[in-house]
Enzyme design. Structure first.
Site, PDB file in Angstrom:
ATOM      1  N   HIS A  93       0.987  -1.198   0.464  1.00  0.00           N
ATOM      2  CA  HIS A  93      -0.432  -0.080  -0.039  1.00  0.00           C
ATOM      3  C   HIS A  93       0.098   1.641   0.220  1.00  0.00           C
ATOM      4  CE1 HIS A  93      -4.320  -2.488   1.667  1.00  0.00           C
ATOM      5  NE2 HIS A  93      -3.688  -2.683   0.310  1.00  0.00           N
ATOM      6  N   GLU A 132       1.330   3.993   1.649  1.00  0.00           N
ATOM      7  CA  GLU A 132       1.891   3.676   3.280  1.00  0.00           C
ATOM      8  C   GLU A 132       3.269   3.059   3.670  1.00  0.00           C
ATOM      9  OE1 GLU A 132      -1.836   3.177   2.369  1.00  0.00           O
ATOM     10  OE2 GLU A 132      -3.150   3.877   4.100  1.00  0.00           O
ATOM     11  N   CYS A 183      -5.798   1.641   6.711  1.00  0.00           N
ATOM     12  CA  CYS A 183      -6.426   0.737   6.152  1.00  0.00           C
ATOM     13  C   CYS A 183      -5.948  -0.618   8.082  1.00  0.00           C
ATOM     14  CB  CYS A 183      -6.118  -0.695   5.448  1.00  0.00           C
ATOM     15  SG  CYS A 183      -4.684  -0.969   5.628  1.00  0.00           S
ATOM     16  N   CYS A 193      -2.046  -0.806   8.043  1.00  0.00           N
ATOM     17  CA  CYS A 193      -0.731   0.507   7.451  1.00  0.00           C
ATOM     18  C   CYS A 193      -1.304   1.537   9.004  1.00  0.00           C
ATOM     19  CB  CYS A 193      -1.597   1.189   5.803  1.00  0.00           C
ATOM     20  SG  CYS A 193      -1.279   0.905   4.605  1.00  0.00           S
TER      21      CYS A 193
END
Length: 174
Positions: A70, A72, A100, A103
């Site tokens: 992701h 991040e 999420c 993360c």
């Protein structure tokens, strides 16, 4: 991954303006994710306490066949390598979509000071929308959270990405 880093805003710029500055940079990274990699358009930039970019990234989970890639995580991995430490003390993570659970917990473990996000995620958001992992008092690290910075821009980009996948016309950004 850092090819062209945005210049930091001048010293003395109000926090709100700084947040918008860096969120615009994260939005540009999100646009790049979609344009160059056909990824879900999420971008992230991690800025140190001194105002310098430590790392940046965009979603690469499809392109890299990596469910953990992701935006991040990509930005924090890059930042960790740049500073030579897994702790990213005093930093601020700017991301175009509410983190999420994966993360959010990486943010806690990295000891990021602040998370500033644009659009809320009503399906998997872990900073107050569905879960509030960053606000859980049982953690030994507290993260300041600020959501909604340029939310309309980020939300429209995400909606249009999924509309295009379904063969629907894009929504216009007002």
């Amino acid at each position: 991954m850092v090819e062209s880093v945005a210049s930091p805003p001048p010293l003395g710029v109000p926090v709100h303006d700084r947040d918008e500055h860096w969120m615009r940079h994260a939005l540009a990274l999100a646009e790049r994710a979609e344009r160059e990699f056909n990824e879900i358009p999420v971008g992230a930039v991690l800025v140190g306490a001194d105002g310098q970019v430590l790392g940046e990234g965009w979603n690469l989970n499809i392109a890299d066949h990596d469910p953990s890639a992701h935006a991040e995580i990509v930005a924090m991995r890059q930042a960790g390598r740049a500073v030579g430490n897994h702790r990213l003390l005093g930093s601020t993570l700017y991301v175009t979509l509410e983190p999420c659970a994966m993360c959010a917990m990486a943010v806690v473990h990295a000891r990021v000071a602040r998370v500033v996000y644009a659009a809320s995620d009503p399906k998997t958001g872990a900073c107050g929308s569905v879960f509030d992992l960053l606000g859980d008092p049982r953690h030994n690290h507290r993260v300041e959270i600020h959501g909604g910075v340029l939310a309309k821009d980020a939300s429209t980009r995400l909606t249009n990405y999924f509309r295009a996948k379904r063969g629907k016309p894009p929504l216009l950004l007002e």
